[in-house]
Motif scaffolding. Structure first.
Motif, PDB file in Angstrom:
ATOM      1  N   VAL A   1     -29.012  84.894   7.100  1.00  0.00           N
ATOM      2  CA  VAL A   1     -28.252  83.771   7.658  1.00  0.00           C
ATOM      3  C   VAL A   1     -28.790  83.525   9.064  1.00  0.00           C
ATOM      4  N   PRO A   2     -29.248  82.310   9.360  1.00  0.00           N
ATOM      5  CA  PRO A   2     -29.896  82.057  10.653  1.00  0.00           C
ATOM      6  C   PRO A   2     -29.011  82.356  11.861  1.00  0.00           C
ATOM      7  N   THR A   3     -27.706  82.178  11.708  1.00  0.00           N
ATOM      8  CA  THR A   3     -26.803  82.377  12.848  1.00  0.00           C
ATOM      9  C   THR A   3     -26.630  83.847  13.220  1.00  0.00           C
ATOM     10  N   THR A   4     -27.142  84.771  12.390  1.00  0.00           N
ATOM     11  CA  THR A   4     -27.008  86.196  12.697  1.00  0.00           C
ATOM     12  C   THR A   4     -28.160  86.704  13.556  1.00  0.00           C
ATOM     13  N   LEU A   5     -29.297  86.039  13.481  1.00  0.00           N
ATOM     14  CA  LEU A   5     -30.483  86.526  14.191  1.00  0.00           C
ATOM     15  C   LEU A   5     -30.258  86.635  15.696  1.00  0.00           C
ATOM     16  N   GLY A   6     -29.749  85.578  16.286  1.00  0.00           N
ATOM     17  CA  GLY A   6     -29.536  85.571  17.733  1.00  0.00           C
ATOM     18  C   GLY A   6     -28.532  86.610  18.189  1.00  0.00           C
ATOM     19  N   PRO A   7     -27.306  86.624  17.620  1.00  0.00           N
ATOM     20  CA  PRO A   7     -26.313  87.596  18.046  1.00  0.00           C
ATOM     21  C   PRO A   7     -26.757  89.052  17.893  1.00  0.00           C
TER      22      PRO A   7
ATOM     23  N   ILE B   1     -21.935  78.952  17.390  1.00  0.00           N
ATOM     24  CA  ILE B   1     -20.512  79.264  17.485  1.00  0.00           C
ATOM     25  C   ILE B   1     -19.846  78.313  18.477  1.00  0.00           C
ATOM     26  N   SER B   2     -19.007  77.459  17.964  1.00  0.00           N
ATOM     27  CA  SER B   2     -18.292  76.499  18.815  1.00  0.00           C
ATOM     28  C   SER B   2     -17.029  77.145  19.383  1.00  0.00           C
ATOM     29  N   SER B   3     -16.401  76.461  20.332  1.00  0.00           N
ATOM     30  CA  SER B   3     -15.142  76.964  20.892  1.00  0.00           C
ATOM     31  C   SER B   3     -14.063  77.010  19.811  1.00  0.00           C
ATOM     32  N   ASN B   4     -14.150  76.098  18.836  1.00  0.00           N
ATOM     33  CA  ASN B   4     -13.199  76.106  17.731  1.00  0.00           C
ATOM     34  C   ASN B   4     -13.360  77.354  16.866  1.00  0.00           C
ATOM     35  N   SER B   5     -14.605  77.758  16.618  1.00  0.00           N
ATOM     36  CA  SER B   5     -14.855  78.974  15.832  1.00  0.00           C
ATOM     37  C   SER B   5     -14.405  80.212  16.609  1.00  0.00           C
ATOM     38  N   GLU B   6     -14.616  80.203  17.911  1.00  0.00           N
ATOM     39  CA  GLU B   6     -14.121  81.302  18.749  1.00  0.00           C
ATOM     40  C   GLU B   6     -12.602  81.398  18.640  1.00  0.00           C
ATOM     41  N   ALA B   7     -11.937  80.239  18.668  1.00  0.00           N
ATOM     42  CA  ALA B   7     -10.469  80.218  18.575  1.00  0.00           C
ATOM     43  C   ALA B   7      -9.997  80.751  17.231  1.00  0.00           C
ATOM     44  N   ARG B   8     -10.727  80.427  16.176  1.00  0.00           N
ATOM     45  CA  ARG B   8     -10.336  80.892  14.842  1.00  0.00           C
ATOM     46  C   ARG B   8     -10.424  82.415  14.742  1.00  0.00           C
ATOM     47  N   MET B   9     -11.475  83.006  15.305  1.00  0.00           N
ATOM     48  CA  MET B   9     -11.583  84.466  15.289  1.00  0.00           C
ATOM     49  C   MET B   9     -10.548  85.111  16.206  1.00  0.00           C
ATOM     50  N   THR B  10     -10.226  84.431  17.289  1.00  0.00           N
ATOM     51  CA  THR B  10      -9.172  84.931  18.178  1.00  0.00           C
ATOM     52  C   THR B  10      -7.833  84.941  17.450  1.00  0.00           C
ATOM     53  N   HIS B  11      -7.551  83.877  16.717  1.00  0.00           N
ATOM     54  CA  HIS B  11      -6.294  83.803  15.964  1.00  0.00           C
ATOM     55  C   HIS B  11      -6.241  84.906  14.900  1.00  0.00           C
ATOM     56  N   LEU B  12      -7.384  85.197  14.282  1.00  0.00           N
ATOM     57  CA  LEU B  12      -7.448  86.259  13.279  1.00  0.00           C
ATOM     58  C   LEU B  12      -7.136  87.612  13.925  1.00  0.00           C
ATOM     59  N   ALA B  13      -7.724  87.848  15.087  1.00  0.00           N
ATOM     60  CA  ALA B  13      -7.478  89.101  15.807  1.00  0.00           C
ATOM     61  C   ALA B  13      -6.023  89.191  16.258  1.00  0.00           C
TER      62      ALA B  13
ATOM     63  N   ASP C   1     -13.984  80.423   5.679  1.00  0.00           N
ATOM     64  CA  ASP C   1     -14.756  79.211   5.959  1.00  0.00           C
ATOM     65  C   ASP C   1     -15.453  79.248   7.320  1.00  0.00           C
ATOM     66  N   VAL C   2     -15.065  80.160   8.195  1.00  0.00           N
ATOM     67  CA  VAL C   2     -15.590  80.104   9.564  1.00  0.00           C
ATOM     68  C   VAL C   2     -17.094  80.374   9.618  1.00  0.00           C
ATOM     69  N   LEU C   3     -17.601  81.284   8.779  1.00  0.00           N
ATOM     70  CA  LEU C   3     -19.047  81.532   8.768  1.00  0.00           C
ATOM     71  C   LEU C   3     -19.796  80.288   8.298  1.00  0.00           C
ATOM     72  N   ALA C   4     -19.274  79.623   7.278  1.00  0.00           N
ATOM     73  CA  ALA C   4     -19.896  78.379   6.791  1.00  0.00           C
ATOM     74  C   ALA C   4     -19.893  77.317   7.890  1.00  0.00           C
ATOM     75  N   THR C   5     -18.833  77.304   8.679  1.00  0.00           N
ATOM     76  CA  THR C   5     -18.747  76.358   9.791  1.00  0.00           C
ATOM     77  C   THR C   5     -19.822  76.655  10.837  1.00  0.00           C
ATOM     78  N   VAL C   6     -19.998  77.941  11.157  1.00  0.00           N
ATOM     79  CA  VAL C   6     -21.014  78.342  12.139  1.00  0.00           C
ATOM     80  C   VAL C   6     -22.414  77.984  11.643  1.00  0.00           C
ATOM     81  N   VAL C   7     -22.661  78.205  10.364  1.00  0.00           N
ATOM     82  CA  VAL C   7     -23.971  77.861   9.777  1.00  0.00           C
ATOM     83  C   VAL C   7     -24.179  76.357   9.826  1.00  0.00           C
ATOM     84  N   ARG C   8     -23.136  75.617   9.453  1.00  0.00           N
ATOM     85  CA  ARG C   8     -23.230  74.147   9.433  1.00  0.00           C
ATOM     86  C   ARG C   8     -23.459  73.587  10.833  1.00  0.00           C
ATOM     87  N   GLU C   9     -22.776  74.171  11.816  1.00  0.00           N
ATOM     88  CA  GLU C   9     -22.884  73.681  13.188  1.00  0.00           C
ATOM     89  C   GLU C   9     -24.041  74.328  13.956  1.00  0.00           C
TER      90      GLU C   9
END
Length: 248
Positions: A144-150, A75-87, A64-72
């Motif tokens: 996906v628009p959120t990929t262009l910048g990164p 990348i919010s601090s919450n999404s950063e935390a989710r990827m950190t937890h995954l790692a 769900d995190v990619l959908a969250t990034v697209v919706r928002e």
């Protein structure tokens, strides 16, 4: 004398032989933001099987995190935390190296890498370096628009590192990713080919910002007549190099 020779011969036959040193397979943890590349299009699995055949692969998914990034729209601090937890989960499971399969969450993986001791490799890291070294006018194509910048920022950062001057043109193939998720590959592919053909008029290299477009790299290269870079093979090849450098 004869007895001593026989004893020495017996001892030499009975002496233990050194144990053969065998390398323990390295554990690679792959972080996903979609189940597509775990089961539907397991391109990364296939490449690891080809390039790092003795590796043990583990998958960690936040679908769900990619959908969250697209919706928002970022990348919010919450999404950063989710990827950190995954790692961190991957590290706790004993991973020797962590491989991030999502370009959109690249900046979040930079944060995650600072919060684990296990090496982290991003799928588009090596591709960005190659683009920075070889391209001059580089087109970055995404669905996906959120990929262009990164992706663009990563290429620019690599160019800055090696002191090269490049120009970047971003192009979004709007709606194509949703079409792919709905199961219509043919329409998805046609949309990308159309955008890439138009983008090729202004650039001398095309970078596909997402692994979901990997299947089309060869077709686009033929259609446009220019270098088209896609991250999976380049990324896994770099991962293989990093795995080879790990302590035995």
């Amino acid at each position: 004398m004869h007895t001593r020779s026989a004893l020495m011969h017996l001892q030499s036959r009975q002496a233990p032989t050194p144990k053969e040193v065998t390398s323990v397979p390295k554990k690679i943890a792959i972080l996903h933001t979609s189940f597509v590349f775990v089961s539907v299009e397991p391109v990364i699995n296939d490449l690891i099987a080809e390039l790092i055949p003795d590796a043990e692969v583990m998958h960690f998914v936040d679908s769900d995190v990619l959908a969250t990034v697209v919706r928002e729209q970022g990348i919010s601090s919450n999404s950063e935390a989710r990827m950190t937890h995954l790692a961190q989960a991957a590290e706790a499971a004993g991973a020797d190296i962590i491989f991030s399969a999502c370009s959109s969450l690249g900046p979040a993986l930079d944060v995650a890498a600072r919060n684990v001791h296990t090496p982290v490799v991003k799928i588009d890291e090596a591709m960005a370096m190659r683009a920075a070294r070889e391209g001059n006018r580089i087109g970055v194509l995404a669905t996906v628009p959120t990929t262009l910048g990164p992706t663009s920022n990563l290429i620019q950062a690599k160019a800055d590192e090696i002191g090269r001057s490049i120009t970047l043109e971003q192009r979004l193939c709007e709606g194509a990713f949703s079409v792919l998720m709905s199961g219509d590959r043919e329409k998805h592919d046609a949309m990308i080919i159309e955008q890439a053909t138009d983008l090729a008029k202004n650039v001398d290299m095309i970078v596909l910002a997402q692994a979901s477009m990997n299947r089309l790299a060869g077709v686009l290269q033929e259609t446009t007549g220019m270098t088209v870079l896609s991250s999976p093979r380049i990324g896994v090849d770099y991962l293989a190099q990093r795995v080879a450098e790990l302590p035995a």
